[in-house]
Design a protein around this motif. Sequence first.
Motif, PDB file in Angstrom:
ATOM      1  N   ASN A 100       0.844  -1.186   0.000  1.00 28.03           N
ATOM      2  CA  ASN A 100       0.000   0.000   0.000  1.00 28.03           C
ATOM      3  C   ASN A 100       0.883   1.241   0.000  1.00 28.03           C
ATOM      4  O   ASN A 100       2.122   1.157  -0.100  1.00 28.03           O
ATOM      5  CB  ASN A 100      -0.968  -0.010   1.192  1.00 28.03           C
ATOM      6  CG  ASN A 100      -0.240  -0.040   2.529  1.00 28.03           C
ATOM      7  OD1 ASN A 100       0.950   0.254   2.624  1.00 28.03           O
ATOM      8  ND2 ASN A 100      -0.956  -0.406   3.582  1.00 28.03           N
ATOM      9  N   GLU A 101       0.272   2.414   0.122  1.00 27.18           N
ATOM     10  CA  GLU A 101       1.028   3.661   0.061  1.00 27.18           C
ATOM     11  C   GLU A 101       2.028   3.790   1.203  1.00 27.18           C
ATOM     12  O   GLU A 101       3.020   4.518   1.090  1.00 27.18           O
ATOM     13  CB  GLU A 101       0.063   4.848   0.075  1.00 27.18           C
ATOM     14  CG  GLU A 101      -0.832   4.912  -1.165  1.00 27.18           C
ATOM     15  CD  GLU A 101      -1.796   6.072  -1.113  1.00 27.18           C
ATOM     16  OE1 GLU A 101      -1.835   6.755  -0.062  1.00 27.18           O
ATOM     17  OE2 GLU A 101      -2.498   6.294  -2.118  1.00 27.18           O
ATOM     18  N   SER A 102       1.792   3.078   2.301  1.00 23.03           N
ATOM     19  CA  SER A 102       2.700   3.131   3.449  1.00 23.03           C
ATOM     20  C   SER A 102       3.793   2.071   3.374  1.00 23.03           C
ATOM     21  O   SER A 102       4.631   1.973   4.271  1.00 23.03           O
ATOM     22  CB  SER A 102       1.905   2.951   4.753  1.00 23.03           C
ATOM     23  OG  SER A 102       0.905   3.954   4.877  1.00 23.03           O
ATOM     24  N   GLY A 103       3.784   1.285   2.311  1.00 23.41           N
ATOM     25  CA  GLY A 103       4.786   0.244   2.162  1.00 23.41           C
ATOM     26  C   GLY A 103       4.450  -1.051   2.862  1.00 23.41           C
ATOM     27  O   GLY A 103       5.271  -1.977   2.902  1.00 23.41           O
ATOM     28  N   GLN A 104       3.246  -1.140   3.431  1.00 23.96           N
ATOM     29  CA  GLN A 104       2.840  -2.361   4.121  1.00 23.96           C
ATOM     30  C   GLN A 104       2.303  -3.384   3.118  1.00 23.96           C
ATOM     31  O   GLN A 104       1.723  -3.029   2.098  1.00 23.96           O
ATOM     32  CB  GLN A 104       1.764  -2.041   5.159  1.00 23.96           C
ATOM     33  CG  GLN A 104       2.232  -1.121   6.273  1.00 23.96           C
ATOM     34  CD  GLN A 104       1.099  -0.745   7.205  1.00 23.96           C
ATOM     35  OE1 GLN A 104      -0.016  -0.471   6.773  1.00 23.96           O
ATOM     36  NE2 GLN A 104       1.384  -0.724   8.501  1.00 23.96           N
ATOM     37  N   THR A 105       2.497  -4.657   3.437  1.00 22.36           N
ATOM     38  CA  THR A 105       2.018  -5.725   2.564  1.00 22.36           C
ATOM     39  C   THR A 105       0.500  -5.792   2.574  1.00 22.36           C
ATOM     40  O   THR A 105      -0.134  -5.721   3.630  1.00 22.36           O
ATOM     41  CB  THR A 105       2.583  -7.081   3.011  1.00 22.36           C
ATOM     42  OG1 THR A 105       4.014  -7.037   2.930  1.00 22.36           O
ATOM     43  CG2 THR A 105       2.075  -8.207   2.119  1.00 22.36           C
ATOM     44  N   ILE A 106      -0.094  -5.914   1.402  1.00 24.43           N
ATOM     45  CA  ILE A 106      -1.538  -6.110   1.276  1.00 24.43           C
ATOM     46  C   ILE A 106      -1.780  -7.349   0.427  1.00 24.43           C
ATOM     47  O   ILE A 106      -0.909  -7.793  -0.328  1.00 24.43           O
ATOM     48  CB  ILE A 106      -2.233  -4.889   0.636  1.00 24.43           C
ATOM     49  CG1 ILE A 106      -1.616  -4.581  -0.746  1.00 24.43           C
ATOM     50  CG2 ILE A 106      -2.157  -3.673   1.543  1.00 24.43           C
ATOM     51  CD1 ILE A 106      -2.339  -3.483  -1.490  1.00 24.43           C
ATOM     52  N   TRP A 107      -2.973  -7.911   0.580  1.00 22.95           N
ATOM     53  CA  TRP A 107      -3.323  -9.137  -0.139  1.00 22.95           C
ATOM     54  C   TRP A 107      -4.538  -8.865  -1.025  1.00 22.95           C
ATOM     55  O   TRP A 107      -5.599  -8.487  -0.540  1.00 22.95           O
ATOM     56  CB  TRP A 107      -3.625 -10.259   0.843  1.00 22.95           C
ATOM     57  CG  TRP A 107      -2.486 -10.526   1.774  1.00 22.95           C
ATOM     58  CD1 TRP A 107      -2.318 -10.058   3.042  1.00 22.95           C
ATOM     59  CD2 TRP A 107      -1.320 -11.292   1.487  1.00 22.95           C
ATOM     60  NE1 TRP A 107      -1.130 -10.491   3.571  1.00 22.95           N
ATOM     61  CE2 TRP A 107      -0.492 -11.258   2.642  1.00 22.95           C
ATOM     62  CE3 TRP A 107      -0.885 -12.022   0.377  1.00 22.95           C
ATOM     63  CZ2 TRP A 107       0.729 -11.902   2.699  1.00 22.95           C
ATOM     64  CZ3 TRP A 107       0.329 -12.680   0.437  1.00 22.95           C
ATOM     65  CH2 TRP A 107       1.120 -12.614   1.591  1.00 22.95           C
ATOM     66  N   ASN A 108      -4.349  -9.046  -2.326  1.00 24.61           N
ATOM     67  CA  ASN A 108      -5.439  -8.892  -3.281  1.00 24.61           C
ATOM     68  C   ASN A 108      -6.025 -10.269  -3.560  1.00 24.61           C
ATOM     69  O   ASN A 108      -5.330 -11.159  -4.070  1.00 24.61           O
ATOM     70  CB  ASN A 108      -4.936  -8.267  -4.578  1.00 24.61           C
ATOM     71  CG  ASN A 108      -4.312  -6.902  -4.354  1.00 24.61           C
ATOM     72  OD1 ASN A 108      -4.941  -6.018  -3.779  1.00 24.61           O
ATOM     73  ND2 ASN A 108      -3.067  -6.719  -4.787  1.00 24.61           N
ATOM     74  N   THR A 125     -13.459  -9.177  -6.238  1.00 26.06           N
ATOM     75  CA  THR A 125     -12.090  -8.892  -5.812  1.00 26.06           C
ATOM     76  C   THR A 125     -12.097  -8.002  -4.582  1.00 26.06           C
ATOM     77  O   THR A 125     -12.806  -6.994  -4.533  1.00 26.06           O
ATOM     78  CB  THR A 125     -11.307  -8.203  -6.945  1.00 26.06           C
ATOM     79  OG1 THR A 125     -11.301  -9.040  -8.104  1.00 26.06           O
ATOM     80  CG2 THR A 125      -9.870  -7.934  -6.520  1.00 26.06           C
ATOM     81  N   GLU A 126     -11.325  -8.403  -3.584  1.00 26.00           N
ATOM     82  CA  GLU A 126     -11.203  -7.633  -2.352  1.00 26.00           C
ATOM     83  C   GLU A 126      -9.721  -7.528  -1.974  1.00 26.00           C
ATOM     84  O   GLU A 126      -8.923  -8.406  -2.309  1.00 26.00           O
ATOM     85  CB  GLU A 126     -11.970  -8.302  -1.203  1.00 26.00           C
ATOM     86  CG  GLU A 126     -13.473  -8.418  -1.424  1.00 26.00           C
ATOM     87  CD  GLU A 126     -14.189  -7.084  -1.390  1.00 26.00           C
ATOM     88  OE1 GLU A 126     -13.601  -6.109  -0.857  1.00 26.00           O
ATOM     89  OE2 GLU A 126     -15.322  -7.011  -1.879  1.00 26.00           O
ATOM     90  N   THR A 127      -9.379  -6.435  -1.280  1.00 31.77           N
ATOM     91  CA  THR A 127      -8.011  -6.228  -0.795  1.00 31.77           C
ATOM     92  C   THR A 127      -8.016  -6.230   0.728  1.00 31.77           C
ATOM     93  O   THR A 127      -8.830  -5.545   1.352  1.00 31.77           O
ATOM     94  CB  THR A 127      -7.436  -4.893  -1.312  1.00 31.77           C
ATOM     95  OG1 THR A 127      -7.387  -4.930  -2.749  1.00 31.77           O
ATOM     96  CG2 THR A 127      -6.033  -4.666  -0.774  1.00 31.77           C
ATOM     97  N   TYR A 128      -7.106  -7.008   1.310  1.00 31.10           N
ATOM     98  CA  TYR A 128      -7.023  -7.127   2.765  1.00 31.10           C
ATOM     99  C   TYR A 128      -5.627  -6.724   3.232  1.00 31.10           C
ATOM    100  O   TYR A 128      -4.626  -7.018   2.563  1.00 31.10           O
ATOM    101  CB  TYR A 128      -7.320  -8.563   3.192  1.00 31.10           C
ATOM    102  CG  TYR A 128      -8.660  -9.076   2.713  1.00 31.10           C
ATOM    103  CD1 TYR A 128      -9.833  -8.713   3.349  1.00 31.10           C
ATOM    104  CD2 TYR A 128      -8.745  -9.917   1.601  1.00 31.10           C
ATOM    105  CE1 TYR A 128     -11.064  -9.176   2.912  1.00 31.10           C
ATOM    106  CE2 TYR A 128      -9.972 -10.390   1.152  1.00 31.10           C
ATOM    107  CZ  TYR A 128     -11.128 -10.014   1.810  1.00 31.10           C
ATOM    108  OH  TYR A 128     -12.343 -10.471   1.366  1.00 31.10           O
ATOM    109  N   GLU A 129      -5.569  -6.072   4.387  1.00 29.30           N
ATOM    110  CA  GLU A 129      -4.296  -5.571   4.908  1.00 29.30           C
ATOM    111  C   GLU A 129      -3.585  -6.575   5.811  1.00 29.30           C
ATOM    112  O   GLU A 129      -2.439  -6.341   6.208  1.00 29.30           O
ATOM    113  CB  GLU A 129      -4.533  -4.270   5.675  1.00 29.30           C
ATOM    114  CG  GLU A 129      -5.073  -3.140   4.785  1.00 29.30           C
ATOM    115  CD  GLU A 129      -5.354  -1.885   5.571  1.00 29.30           C
ATOM    116  OE1 GLU A 129      -5.300  -1.939   6.814  1.00 29.30           O
ATOM    117  OE2 GLU A 129      -5.620  -0.851   4.936  1.00 29.30           O
TER     118      GLU A 129
END
Length: 295
Positions: A100-108, A125-129
């Motif tokens: 994400n914009e903060s550099g954290q891993t996200i899961w699509n 489709t959903e995105t989870y942090e």
Amino acid sequence: MKNQSIKSWLSRLLFMILSSLSFIHADNLLVDYYGVVSASSDRNMLKMAQDVFFTQLKSIDGITVDDKRPDLSKASVFLPEFASTNAKVFFYAEITDGKNESGQTIWNCRFNAVTQADGITHSATETYESYYKILVGAKTAIEKVLSDLKSPAPEFISANKANIAADFSTGVDIESLAGTWSGEPYADKIIILRGGRGFVIFKNGATMNIKISVKKTTIAGRSTNLEISQVGKSNASFFPELPREQALACAANASPITWNFSLTSADTLEGIKNTVIATNDGTEQGTVNSSWTRK
């Protein structure tokens, strides 16, 4: 005589109960579960997500699930090959990781339900942090995909088929896409065969197998209704636009390349290509505009 009457009554009661259970089961939507497809290196997360999705599927009312995962111990890196069964729907999930914009891993996560009768893929489709967000949120997305498939009325089925035909402005279907296409900057030609299969022949000599399916989705604000996706393992030669070193580095873990198109005329496909793109810091999964034209 009395005992015989009791036995006869119990037999009839048991028959009625079993018949009722069979009727209830028959009304359920039969789903074959094929697990998770992903090129991510986080195998533990993928294994947990794959198990969670199966548990969530089984907890949905009106659905009977048969586990068809090729390997219960891990996710797959290849799209599933569906076997002909009594199931009405083949279900699997695709997971890609990103930042994400903060550099954290996200899961699509893309949840796919393929109806066996017509081969159409219904997806959400959903995105989870985090894995926790997947744990608590995925069931809603899964139910969203399956809700219209559980017990569709005859008029819904007819309307759905009409919508599929209407999706293509010229009234054509996948079979009519057969032919030779061009448009990929580094490809010599693209061959689409009848039956929804084909291949991309690159100028560097590499060949990529592809499959074509009807799939409504929205990517980067654009609505499309046709997906063309890479079949099989990625190869550094599939990324000729990248420096050779970067192509070699990303090929091992790259997600399958996909094109999401709309047919804008009988011989023109326009939409978005999802692939690995170069950045200032290296490479990342991204999208670029794409257009194919039949020769």
